[in-house]
Design a protein around this motif. Structure first.
Motif, PDB file in Angstrom:
ATOM      1  N   ASN A 155      51.371  34.814  30.247  1.00 37.02           N
ATOM      2  CA  ASN A 155      50.212  35.319  31.045  1.00 37.02           C
ATOM      3  C   ASN A 155      50.680  36.087  31.894  1.00 37.02           C
ATOM      4  OD1 ASN A 155      47.843  35.246  32.181  1.00 37.02           O
ATOM      5  ND2 ASN A 155      48.144  33.436  33.487  1.00 37.02           N
ATOM      6  N   TRP A 156      50.114  37.506  31.832  1.00 31.16           N
ATOM      7  CA  TRP A 156      50.553  38.425  32.558  1.00 31.16           C
ATOM      8  C   TRP A 156      49.244  38.951  33.337  1.00 31.16           C
ATOM      9  CZ3 TRP A 156      54.786  41.292  34.311  1.00 31.16           C
ATOM     10  CH2 TRP A 156      54.437  42.418  34.965  1.00 31.16           C
ATOM     11  N   TRP A 164      55.211  42.704  41.978  1.00 29.14           N
ATOM     12  CA  TRP A 164      54.872  43.542  40.585  1.00 29.14           C
ATOM     13  C   TRP A 164      55.674  44.804  40.159  1.00 29.14           C
ATOM     14  CZ3 TRP A 164      49.005  45.192  40.160  1.00 29.14           C
ATOM     15  CH2 TRP A 164      48.712  45.538  38.662  1.00 29.14           C
ATOM     16  N   LYS A 176      45.284  43.344  16.778  1.00 29.59           N
ATOM     17  CA  LYS A 176      44.956  42.719  18.343  1.00 29.59           C
ATOM     18  C   LYS A 176      45.549  43.649  19.194  1.00 29.59           C
ATOM     19  CE  LYS A 176      44.177  38.611  20.723  1.00 29.59           C
ATOM     20  NZ  LYS A 176      44.063  37.266  20.511  1.00 29.59           N
ATOM     21  N   PRO A 177      44.676  44.297  20.300  1.00 29.63           N
ATOM     22  CA  PRO A 177      44.950  45.313  21.261  1.00 29.63           C
ATOM     23  C   PRO A 177      46.144  44.611  22.067  1.00 29.63           C
ATOM     24  CG  PRO A 177      42.849  45.343  21.174  1.00 29.63           C
ATOM     25  CD  PRO A 177      43.212  44.224  20.258  1.00 29.63           C
ATOM     26  N   GLY A 192      46.769  49.765  22.673  1.00 26.33           N
ATOM     27  CA  GLY A 192      45.344  49.155  23.224  1.00 26.33           C
ATOM     28  C   GLY A 192      45.754  48.677  24.530  1.00 26.33           C
ATOM     29  N   ASN A 193      46.997  48.460  24.967  1.00 23.08           N
ATOM     30  CA  ASN A 193      47.283  48.323  26.385  1.00 23.08           C
ATOM     31  C   ASN A 193      46.469  47.029  26.990  1.00 23.08           C
ATOM     32  OD1 ASN A 193      48.639  50.828  26.433  1.00 23.08           O
ATOM     33  ND2 ASN A 193      46.988  51.726  26.634  1.00 23.08           N
ATOM     34  N   THR A 194      46.289  46.046  26.210  1.00 21.62           N
ATOM     35  CA  THR A 194      45.874  44.835  26.666  1.00 21.62           C
ATOM     36  C   THR A 194      46.955  43.808  26.963  1.00 21.62           C
ATOM     37  OG1 THR A 194      44.043  45.275  25.638  1.00 21.62           O
ATOM     38  CG2 THR A 194      43.961  43.095  26.572  1.00 21.62           C
ATOM     39  N   PRO A 195      47.176  43.077  28.114  1.00 24.11           N
ATOM     40  CA  PRO A 195      48.251  42.162  28.061  1.00 24.11           C
ATOM     41  C   PRO A 195      47.992  40.879  27.541  1.00 24.11           C
ATOM     42  CG  PRO A 195      47.143  42.640  30.301  1.00 24.11           C
ATOM     43  CD  PRO A 195      46.610  43.525  29.454  1.00 24.11           C
ATOM     44  N   GLN A 196      47.756  40.988  26.050  1.00 21.98           N
ATOM     45  CA  GLN A 196      47.711  39.654  25.473  1.00 21.98           C
ATOM     46  C   GLN A 196      48.817  39.666  24.254  1.00 21.98           C
ATOM     47  OE1 GLN A 196      43.535  39.551  24.203  1.00 21.98           O
ATOM     48  NE2 GLN A 196      43.807  41.485  23.499  1.00 21.98           N
ATOM     49  N   MET A 204      51.828  52.433  32.025  1.00 21.12           N
ATOM     50  CA  MET A 204      50.548  52.194  32.282  1.00 21.12           C
ATOM     51  C   MET A 204      50.231  51.897  33.922  1.00 21.12           C
ATOM     52  SD  MET A 204      47.808  52.570  30.137  1.00 21.12           S
ATOM     53  CE  MET A 204      46.545  51.178  30.611  1.00 21.12           C
ATOM     54  N   GLU A 218      47.594  40.650  39.335  1.00 24.28           N
ATOM     55  CA  GLU A 218      46.782  40.754  40.470  1.00 24.28           C
ATOM     56  C   GLU A 218      46.692  39.111  40.820  1.00 24.28           C
ATOM     57  OE1 GLU A 218      43.272  42.751  38.069  1.00 24.28           O
ATOM     58  OE2 GLU A 218      45.125  42.920  37.095  1.00 24.28           O
ATOM     59  N   ASN A 224      50.541  52.922  39.885  1.00 23.43           N
ATOM     60  CA  ASN A 224      49.202  52.297  40.633  1.00 23.43           C
ATOM     61  C   ASN A 224      49.808  51.044  41.362  1.00 23.43           C
ATOM     62  OD1 ASN A 224      47.365  54.164  40.070  1.00 23.43           O
ATOM     63  ND2 ASN A 224      47.211  53.011  38.020  1.00 23.43           N
ATOM     64  N   VAL A 225      51.226  50.643  41.506  1.00 19.89           N
ATOM     65  CA  VAL A 225      51.577  49.521  41.904  1.00 19.89           C
ATOM     66  C   VAL A 225      52.115  49.615  43.362  1.00 19.89           C
ATOM     67  CG1 VAL A 225      52.029  48.332  39.774  1.00 19.89           C
ATOM     68  CG2 VAL A 225      53.957  49.352  41.057  1.00 19.89           C
TER      69      VAL A 225
END
Lengths: 285, 321
Positions: free
Chosen positions: B86-87, B289, B267-268, B256-260, B278, B90, B282-283
């Protein structure tokens, strides 16, 4: 031969005039110093243009500008690395995902409109804020639920921390949380990538700075209002934000002069408009 | 030793060789010796210093990444970081397992596709192709090695992904398979060129002996040539793998850059490199983080170092056997 002499004469005159102009500008300005600008990449073209014009007027001022993410702006200012932190939101207040930066002053420099965009195969023309929020939070997953054809919606999102994302979330989605997982969900790292992704993926939806909306990509109406410069100015289209220059306290010296130059009517109605931002003065009612 | 040297010098001087010896005499001879000694010493120092410099760079990178990354564990338990999927930074969830899994799976998939093809290309180039053809193909492969990765990524985004979409009928085909195909194309020329060189370098007598024993061409290639060239081929695979693990630009455009967690090829998802690039702009600077991203960079270093060590060990065993 005569032509040669004539053109030579013109060149000489031009050089003389240019030299006179430079020396005049040099004499007019006693301002000196060094300004470092860091932050939002959306505002970088504006900053670079302003910097090159400002340096002509004030040859003793050195300006170096670079860009990464929006949040780097106020962070660099806090750390003292930069004098000006360009940011797509008012970093002196809390926004979704980011705490406010204490002691910083937000100087608005431009108006940036945003648009929800879809692939050209999508039949939907307009969505309400509620529908947009449901789509981007993953509650609505099929275009037929919002009046389109029966196809899964592919959601393309900017990565966390993007200024465009913060603005779109606040102004278009009423602050609703984005979805973060799913087979039809992906994230991209820049506006250019967003455009390519939505443009090449059927049934995709995303969002962009209005200046990026060109070619075969389709901008949606929001609540039946088209995202045009005119609608932003007359107040009908709500999805826009100010671009800010964050400074540590009130700006002083060369930094102050530079920000004032960017805010001046000459720059706002000239170069800034050419770069497709909307002048600040247009928004004042 | 020194006696014989001075003796030979004297002989040279006597025989009238041009040199400092005749004109300037013995005193300067010593000078020359000193000068040579100084040159030799300083050259040696420069060499050692360069070697030390390289090691220092590696160590300081490791140290810096580790020092910053380890701060993650002040607020995140190691078990969460390494085993949770689980990433969601936020909301203070830092489970990096999905990125580690993604990187390992992507590299394995890439090698599974690229190594067999590369070997066939290498065998073809070194054994089967006529000389003019392999002479024409080798420079082509060398050119392919030099193509910037962003070009591969862009082609993947604009050609491969729509193609996969048409084949599978899915909406979104970003994921491990797309990334693995792009990476395979990227590392293919590297692995095949180095393997080709390795196979070509096997002594001809091995091949002759094999044929003399009555082996077929197939047997010769697979029982004699490939095993003899094993260390060179492994070296090519190491280089290809290092490129695949560290590759960022090409991957970030198609993954896809989706944290899953990627439980399907389409699957992205996200891998260590793509997630770092990515999110790092922005951190906030001094946040968990940020530390977590540094730790992921450190992991990336450790993974590639480990893989290189493992393969070196395998290689030594191979040589012994």
């Amino acid at each position: 031969m005569k032509k040669w002499i004539k053109s030579l004469g013109i060149v000489t005159m031009a050089v003389a005039f240019a030299a006179a102009g430079v020396s005049e500008a040099g004499a007019a300005s006693s301002l000196s110093g060094k300004i470092v600008v860091n932050g939002s990449s959306a505002l970088l073209p504006l900053t670079l243009q302003a910097a090159s014009e400002f340096k002509k007027l004030n040859p003793k001022v050195k300006i170096s500008a670079s860009a990464a993410g929006s949040v780097t702006g106020p962070q660099s200012v806090r750390k003292g690395i930069a004098d000006i932190g360009a940011c797509d939101w008012d970093a002196s207040t809390d926004v979704p995902g980011f705490k406010k930066f204490e002691g910083q002053v937000a100087n608005p420099v431009a108006v940036i409109p945003f648009a929800a965009v879809v692939n050209k195969n999508v039949k939907v023309e307009s969505l309400t804020n509620k529908q947009l929020a449901d789509i981007f939070s993953g509650k609505i997953t099929n275009w037929k639920d919002v009046g389109g054809s029966d196809a899964d919606i592919v959601v393309v999102n900017r990565a966390f921390g993007s200024g465009t994302r913060v603005n779109f979330q606040m102004k278009a989605l009423n602050g609703t949380e984005f979805m973060s997982k799913g087979d039809n969900y992906k994230e991209v790292k820049s506006s250019g990538d967003m455009k390519t992704a939505v443009d090449t993926t059927p049934n995709a939806i995303g969002y962009l700075d209005l200046v990026y909306v060109t070619g075969s990509i389709k901008a949606l109406k929001i609540n039946d209002v088209a995202p045009t410069e005119e609608n932003v100015i007359n107040g009908k289209y709500k999805v826009w934000g100010y671009g800010y220059y964050m400074t540590k306290g009130e700006p002083t010296g060369a930094t102050k002069a530079f920000i004032e130059y960017v805010q001046s009517a000459k720059f706002q109605n000239g170069s800034l408009k050419k770069l497709k931002f909307i002048p600040l003065s247009a928004m004042k009612k | 030793m020194s006696e014989s040297t001075s003796a030979s010098n004297r002989t040279l001087a006597v025989s009238g060789q041009p040199g400092n010896g005749i004109r300037i005499g013995n005193g300067r001879m010593l000078d020359r010796k000193n000068r040579l000694r100084i040159y030799n010493r300083s050259f040696r120092i420069v060499c050692v210093a360069s070697a030390v410099f390289v090691c220092l760079i590696l160590l300081s990178i490791l140290f810096f990444m580790f020092r910053t990354g380890i701060l993650t564990f002040r607020s995140v338990p190691a078990s969460t970081f390494f085993f949770s999927t689980n990433w969601d930074p936020e909301n203070e969830s830092y489970g990096a397992f999905l990125f580690i899994f993604g990187t390992v799976a992507l590299t394995a998939l890439t090698l599974a596709i690229s190594v067999p093809i590369s070997l066939f290309v290498a065998v073809f180039l070194s054994e089967a192709a006529p000389r003019w053809l392999s002479n024409a193909l080798r420079p082509v492969l060398d050119l392919l090695v030099g193509i910037p990765s962003v070009v591969y990524g862009f082609l993947g985004l604009t050609i491969l992904i729509p193609l996969l979409r048409d084949i599978t009928g899915r909406q979104l085909t970003d994921g491990l398979l797309a990334a693995a195909i792009v990476l395979s194309i990227m590392v293919l020329p590297t692995i095949s060129r180095i393997s080709d060189d390795a196979i070509s370098a096997v002594p001809a007598k091995f091949k002759d002996a094999s044929y003399a024993l009555g082996a077929t061409r197939f047997q010769t290639v697979f029982r004699v040539m490939l095993p003899s060239a094993r260390s060179g081929i492994l070296y090519g695979i190491i280089l290809g793998m290092a490129r695949a693990i560290g590759e960022t630009m090409a991957v970030v455009m198609v993954v896809g850059n989706t944290p899953q967690l990627a439980d399907s090829l389409f699957k992205p998802t996200s891998v260590l490199t793509s997630n770092i690039v990515m999110q790092i702009p922005n951190v906030p600077f001094d946040s968990t983080w940020n530390y977590a991203l540094y730790l992921m960079g450190f992991l990336l270093l450790v993974i590639s170092l480990l893989m290189i060590v493992v393969i070196r060990v395998l290689q030594k065993k191979g040589v012994k056997a």
